[in-house]
Enzyme design. Sequence first.
Site, PDB file in Angstrom:
ATOM      1  N   ARG A 224       0.991  -0.910  -0.216  1.00  0.00           N
ATOM      2  CA  ARG A 224       0.151  -0.277   0.150  1.00  0.00           C
ATOM      3  C   ARG A 224       1.036   1.072   0.285  1.00  0.00           C
ATOM      4  O   ARG A 224       2.280   1.281   0.583  1.00  0.00           O
ATOM      5  CB  ARG A 224      -1.188   0.300   1.177  1.00  0.00           C
ATOM      6  CG  ARG A 224      -2.122  -0.588   0.643  1.00  0.00           C
ATOM      7  CD  ARG A 224      -3.238  -0.483  -0.139  1.00  0.00           C
ATOM      8  NE  ARG A 224      -4.429  -1.478  -0.036  1.00  0.00           N
ATOM      9  CZ  ARG A 224      -4.007  -2.725  -1.012  1.00  0.00           C
ATOM     10  NH1 ARG A 224      -3.116  -2.744  -1.260  1.00  0.00           N
ATOM     11  NH2 ARG A 224      -5.332  -3.538  -0.410  1.00  0.00           N
ATOM     12  N   HIS A 272      -0.990  -0.277  -9.441  1.00  0.00           N
ATOM     13  CA  HIS A 272      -1.785  -1.169  -8.850  1.00  0.00           C
ATOM     14  C   HIS A 272      -2.908  -2.266  -9.134  1.00  0.00           C
ATOM     15  O   HIS A 272      -3.259  -2.146  -9.209  1.00  0.00           O
ATOM     16  CB  HIS A 272      -2.634   0.181  -7.695  1.00  0.00           C
ATOM     17  CG  HIS A 272      -3.427  -0.663  -6.786  1.00  0.00           C
ATOM     18  ND1 HIS A 272      -3.607  -0.442  -4.850  1.00  0.00           N
ATOM     19  CD2 HIS A 272      -3.346  -2.383  -5.887  1.00  0.00           C
ATOM     20  CE1 HIS A 272      -4.259  -1.155  -4.231  1.00  0.00           C
ATOM     21  NE2 HIS A 272      -4.021  -2.530  -4.449  1.00  0.00           N
TER      22      HIS A 272
HETATM   23  P1  NDP Z   1      -1.950 -11.445   5.205  1.00  0.00           P
HETATM   24  O1  NDP Z   1      -2.467 -10.924   6.175  1.00  0.00           O
HETATM   25  O2  NDP Z   1      -1.648 -12.756   4.495  1.00  0.00           O
HETATM   26  O3  NDP Z   1      -0.236 -11.461   5.401  1.00  0.00           O
HETATM   27  C1  NDP Z   1       0.482 -10.236   5.951  1.00  0.00           C
HETATM   28  C2  NDP Z   1       1.644 -10.701   6.583  1.00  0.00           C
HETATM   29  O4  NDP Z   1       2.351  -9.417   7.548  1.00  0.00           O
HETATM   30  C3  NDP Z   1       2.166 -11.488   7.876  1.00  0.00           C
HETATM   31  O5  NDP Z   1       2.889 -12.723   7.829  1.00  0.00           O
HETATM   32  C4  NDP Z   1       2.132 -11.003   9.046  1.00  0.00           C
HETATM   33  O6  NDP Z   1       2.128 -11.778   9.939  1.00  0.00           O
HETATM   34  C5  NDP Z   1       2.998  -9.711   8.599  1.00  0.00           C
HETATM   35  N1  NDP Z   1       2.417  -8.741   9.240  1.00  0.00           N
HETATM   36  C6  NDP Z   1       1.883  -7.986   9.435  1.00  0.00           C
HETATM   37  N2  NDP Z   1       2.231  -6.895  10.411  1.00  0.00           N
HETATM   38  C7  NDP Z   1       2.937  -6.996  10.634  1.00  0.00           C
HETATM   39  C8  NDP Z   1       4.220  -6.289  11.368  1.00  0.00           C
HETATM   40  N3  NDP Z   1       3.832  -5.049  12.404  1.00  0.00           N
HETATM   41  N4  NDP Z   1       5.927  -6.703  11.126  1.00  0.00           N
HETATM   42  C9  NDP Z   1       6.221  -7.688  11.660  1.00  0.00           C
HETATM   43  N5  NDP Z   1       4.918  -8.796  10.383  1.00  0.00           N
HETATM   44  C10 NDP Z   1       3.445  -7.968   9.904  1.00  0.00           C
HETATM   45  O7  NDP Z   1      -1.915 -10.741   3.499  1.00  0.00           O
HETATM   46  P2  NDP Z   1      -1.196 -10.852   2.552  1.00  0.00           P
HETATM   47  O8  NDP Z   1      -0.298 -11.644   1.810  1.00  0.00           O
HETATM   48  O9  NDP Z   1      -2.680 -11.237   1.437  1.00  0.00           O
HETATM   49  O10 NDP Z   1      -0.977  -9.900   1.387  1.00  0.00           O
HETATM   50  C11 NDP Z   1      -0.928  -8.835   2.307  1.00  0.00           C
HETATM   51  C12 NDP Z   1      -0.842  -7.357   1.020  1.00  0.00           C
HETATM   52  O11 NDP Z   1      -0.708  -6.879   0.500  1.00  0.00           O
HETATM   53  C13 NDP Z   1      -2.426  -6.870   1.882  1.00  0.00           C
HETATM   54  O12 NDP Z   1      -2.590  -6.075   3.078  1.00  0.00           O
HETATM   55  C14 NDP Z   1      -2.358  -5.720   0.273  1.00  0.00           C
HETATM   56  O13 NDP Z   1      -2.482  -4.336   0.645  1.00  0.00           O
HETATM   57  C15 NDP Z   1      -1.558  -5.647  -0.288  1.00  0.00           C
HETATM   58  N6  NDP Z   1      -1.662  -6.352  -1.778  1.00  0.00           N
HETATM   59  C16 NDP Z   1      -1.963  -5.171  -2.767  1.00  0.00           C
HETATM   60  C17 NDP Z   1      -2.059  -6.229  -4.317  1.00  0.00           C
HETATM   61  C18 NDP Z   1      -1.264  -5.102  -5.273  1.00  0.00           C
HETATM   62  O14 NDP Z   1      -1.857  -5.399  -6.957  1.00  0.00           O
HETATM   63  N7  NDP Z   1      -0.524  -4.293  -5.155  1.00  0.00           N
HETATM   64  C19 NDP Z   1      -2.975  -7.027  -4.253  1.00  0.00           C
HETATM   65  C20 NDP Z   1      -3.058  -7.813  -3.476  1.00  0.00           C
HETATM   66  C21 NDP Z   1      -2.823  -7.377  -1.699  1.00  0.00           C
HETATM   67  P3  NDP Z   1       1.931 -13.024  10.579  1.00  0.00           P
HETATM   68  O15 NDP Z   1       2.231 -13.940   9.223  1.00  0.00           O
HETATM   69  O16 NDP Z   1       3.113 -13.640  11.587  1.00  0.00           O
HETATM   70  O17 NDP Z   1       0.980 -12.895  11.069  1.00  0.00           O
HETATM   71  C1  OXD Z   2      -5.887  -6.273  -2.199  1.00  0.00           C
HETATM   72  C2  OXD Z   2      -5.067  -5.207  -4.286  1.00  0.00           C
HETATM   73  O1  OXD Z   2      -5.985  -5.899  -1.342  1.00  0.00           O
HETATM   74  O2  OXD Z   2      -6.023  -5.102  -5.176  1.00  0.00           O
HETATM   75  O3  OXD Z   2      -6.521  -7.315  -3.120  1.00  0.00           O
HETATM   76  O4  OXD Z   2      -4.766  -4.695  -3.510  1.00  0.00           O
END
Ligand code: NDP
Ligand code: OXD
Length: 309
Positions: A224, A272
Site C-alpha cells: 500500500r 496498482h
Molecule cells: P496476510 O495478512 O496474509 O499477510 C500479512 C503478513 O504481514 C503476515 O505474514 C503478517 O505476520 C505480517 N505482518 C503484519 N503486520 C506486521 C508487523 N507489524 N510486523 C511484522 N509482520 C507483520 O496478507 P496478504 O499476504 O494476503 O496481503 C498482503 C498485502 O498485500 C495486502 O494487505 C494488500 O495491502 C497488498 N496487496 C496488494 C495488491 C496489489 O495489486 N498491489 C494485491 C493484493 C494484495 P503474521 O503471519 O505473523 O501474522
Molecule cells: C488487494 C489489492 O488488496 O488488490 O487485493 O490491492
Amino acid sequence: MAIVIIRQDGKIPEWKEALSAASSHVPIYSYLEEHPKEAIDMALVWKHPPGTLRAYPNLKCISGSGAGVDFIFEDKEAPLHLPITRVVDQVLAQDMSEHVIGVILAYLKNLYTYKVDQANRTWKPLPYKRIEDYTVGILGMGALGIVLAKDLVRFGFKVQGWSNSRKKVETVKSFVGQGELPDFLGTTQVLVCLLPLTQSTAGILNKALFQQLPKDAFVINVARGGHLVDEDLLEMLDNGHLSGAGLDVYHKEPLPISHPFWEHPKIHMTPHYASVSDTRSVVPQILENYRRLRAGEPLLNLVSKERGY
Ligand code: NDP
Ligand code: OXD
C-alpha cells in the site's frame, strides 16, 4: 437475504454476473441500483465510498473483495463491530508472485535502462546481475509473501522473510518482530513490501529503514502507498544509497500528475495492478461465506480487528 456490491472501479457488472452465475438463489445487487436495503445481510466491498454501509440496517458481514482491508478500517462510519472477511486466493498470490519476479528480473538484467536507451537510440551494453548473487527480503510472509518466497527459491534467489510470527518455509530464513528487523535489513539486497497497511506498518518504508539496507539495494512496494514515506525514498535514491524502486501502490491513486515519482529515472511504476482478484477464482469463497453466515457457521478468512489484518 441478499448481497450488495459496493465499488467504484466499474467492475460491479463483472462481479454481479460471476456471483449470479454461481448462485441462482441469492439476490445480488449493485449499490447503484434500486434495491431493498433491509434485505442486505452481506456487503461485498472494494474501496467503497465512506459511509455507504450505513444504509443497511440488517447488515451482518463486510466482505472485502481483495486481500487488503485497510480501506474498510479507514471508513469511520463503517459498522466495524460486524465480522470482516477478506480474500485469500491462490490465483491472487500467484499473480503477485509473477509480478514481483518480473520487476526483480527487469532490474537485475537492466531492462529498465535498455527501454530508455532504446527511446534514445543508444547502444550501451551493461554488466548484468545474477540471481545466485541476490538475497530478496520479503516484509510480510502471509498468503502472498509465502508464495512469492517459494517461487523465488525455485528461481535460485536467497530468500528471507519478516513477519509477526515465525515461519517455516524450506531454505527461507524467518525474522520476527522489531528486534530482528535490523539483521533482516542488513542482508537484504532486494526488499519487497507485502505487509498489510495497519497502525504498526504505516510509514515503515522510511529513511531509517532504508539506511539499514546495504548500499545499492532495490525496493519494491506492492502493498500500500501508506507504507512508504515518499520523500524518504526520493532522498535515498538521489543520494545513491538505493539503486532503484518498483512501485505499484501510492498514497493517492491515480498518482497525481505533478508527483515527482512519474519522472524519476530510478522509479519504475505500475498502476496498482500487480495482482487483482479474479472473480472466477474468488466467487466460490464469497458464496461459501454467505452460506456460512446464513447457517451461523464460522466464516473463512476472517480479519482480526485487534491486528487490523
Ligand atoms: P496476510 O495478512 O496474509 O499477510 C500479512 C503478513 O504481514 C503476515 O505474514 C503478517 O505476520 C505480517 N505482518 C503484519 N503486520 C506486521 C508487523 N507489524 N510486523 C511484522 N509482520 C507483520 O496478507 P496478504 O499476504 O494476503 O496481503 C498482503 C498485502 O498485500 C495486502 O494487505 C494488500 O495491502 C497488498 N496487496 C496488494 C495488491 C496489489 O495489486 N498491489 C494485491 C493484493 C494484495 P503474521 O503471519 O505473523 O501474522
Ligand atoms: C488487494 C489489492 O488488496 O488488490 O487485493 O490491492
